[in-house]
Design an enzyme around this catalytic site. Structure first.
Site, PDB file in Angstrom:
ATOM      1  CB  ILE A 155      -0.953   0.033   1.214  1.00  0.00           C
ATOM      2  CG1 ILE A 155      -1.880  -1.178   1.208  1.00  0.00           C
ATOM      3  CG2 ILE A 155      -1.781   1.325   1.207  1.00  0.00           C
ATOM      4  CD1 ILE A 155      -2.837  -1.231   2.394  1.00  0.00           C
ATOM      5  CG  ASP A 156       3.521   4.227  -2.833  1.00  0.00           C
ATOM      6  OD1 ASP A 156       4.531   4.193  -2.106  1.00  0.00           O
ATOM      7  OD2 ASP A 156       3.282   5.147  -3.629  1.00  0.00           O
ATOM      8  CB  THR A 158       0.666   4.083   4.512  1.00  0.00           C
ATOM      9  OG1 THR A 158       1.860   4.786   4.868  1.00  0.00           O
ATOM     10  CG2 THR A 158       1.029   2.753   3.889  1.00  0.00           C
TER      11      THR A 158
END
Length: 396
Positions: A155-156, A158
């Site tokens: 998950i880039d 965040t």
């Protein structure tokens, strides 16, 4: 390799479903809400929930690929560790178990016995995504999986994921922040050469149904190997046509760029001279790279060394398939003689070698910064102008 790419696209959608569920399932959303307080986790929870979501996505990717291609899971690398210590001092290794019930029981140990959250999360983890891309069926390329490594950023961006802003307005198609900046990044590279060969960028939050509040996403992929280049996008206007149009019009700013708000002031000033009003800022390294892939901007530039191999490998592969790439910024700018006609010799980012003398995650940092681009011609024009104005700025 074609089968690997197809499976990566499918598993990226599984991962996107997990990311969406954490915002849409009430039991999970309440844990995300706790993350917003003072920017820190609520101490009643044993772990940051955002970290658990990251790890789960990473483990789903690892296990799915390992089941389909035995041994490949040992060559999947990422930022997250899958080991947590709960509030009883017990070490819990996160994995996807054989059954939904077993996974829920394992997650309950991490989430301090929160049964409803554990069951909701286990349910979506065990769901298979119904995803089909007909364009992938035509891809038929062979390469041994023994030659491949995979970088994953589960998950880039965040912070944007936890913050969860849904009312951000785009500027010329580019979102400065918000859920649209969240991406799932899976990049495949050649273990020997270090060059990227396949990339998948899944953008889980693209459009929201105003009645159900459910989100839909988009998935982008590309393959570049042995002179074969295939990608999921079709450009409306060819790069050569756009360059010719700019040249005929005498365009004073023949490039556009996306940057981070933390970029150095000297770089911002030089970019302003090169691009005029076509400098945009946005959150997330993955999303900024995606803006280049989508053709929203020509260049993504970042001079700092705080992006990592898992941030860039996926977009790099897609851009190579489109005729572009991602270069080491420092190496480019050190070419003071201006030999930008030899673009094949420019220093591309590589993904198989650690930084000498570095420790921890810094071993895999993009130490020289980066320049992502889609067109060699526009890159050459951009570099010449940028070096000139950067030199002027450094002497003022």
């Amino acid at each position: 390799m074609s089968e690997i790419l197809r499976e990566l696209v499918r598993v990226s959608e599984n991962a996107a479903n997990i990311a969406r569920a954490c915002r849409q399932e009430e039991a999970l959303f309440q844990l995300l809400i706790e993350e917003k307080k003072d920017g820190e986790k609520n101490q009643k929870f044993a772990v940051d929930f955002k970290t658990l979501a990251d790890v789960l996505v990473q483990e789903v990717i690892k296990q799915t690929m390992g089941n389909k291609f035995p041994g490949l899971e040992n060559k999947i690398f990422g930022e997250e560790s899958n080991e947590f210590t709960n509030n009883l001092g017990e070490k819990v290794t996160i994995k996807v178990c054989a059954t939904e019930e077993e996974t829920a029981e394992l997650l309950s140990k991490v989430l301090s016995g929160n049964k409803s959250a554990s069951e909701a999360l286990a349910k979506v983890v065990h769901q298979d995504a119904a995803f089909k891309d007909p364009a992938l069926d035509s891809v038929d390329i062979s390469i041994s999986q023994e030659d491949l490594g995979i970088w994953v950023d589960p998950i880039d961006s965040t912070y944007q994921y936890i913050r969860g802003a849904t009312d951000v307005k785009a500027k010329e198609g580019i979102f400065p922040c918000g859920l649209q900046c969240v991406t799932i990044l899976i990049g495949v590279f050649d273990l020997q050469s270090g060059l990227p060969v396949m990339g998948v960028i899944n953008q889980p939050f693209v459009s929201q149904d105003q009645n159900t509040l459910r989100w839909k996403g988009e998935c982008y992929w590309g393959l570049s190997y042995m002179g074969i280049n295939i990608h999921s996008l079709q450009l409306d206007i060819s790069e050569s046509s756009r360059i010719e149009k700019d040249s005929v019009a005498g365009c004073p700013h023949p490039a556009s760029a996306v940057i981070s708000t933390s970029e150095k002031e000297t770089v911002k000033a030089a970019l302003s001279q090169v691009c005029g009003g076509k400098v945009f800022w946005a959150a997330g390294a993955g999303y900024k790279s995606l803006c280049v892939v989508q053709g929203l901007v020509d260049i993504y530039m970042f001079s700092e060394d705080t992006t990592f191999k898992w941030d860039t490998c996926a977009a790099h592969a897609i851009l190579r398939a489109m005729g572009g790439g991602i270069l080491d910024m420092k190496g480019c700018l050190e070419d003071s003689a201006g030999q930008w006609r030899s673009l094949p010799d420019m220093p591309e980012l590589l993904y198989n070698v650690e930084n000498k003398g570095a420790t921890g995650v810094d071993c895999w940092a993009n130490k020289g910064g980066l320049i992502a681009y889609r067109s060699c011609e526009r890159l050459a024009t951009f570099l010449k102008r940028f070096v000139y104005f950067a030199s002027v700025e450094s002497h003022t």
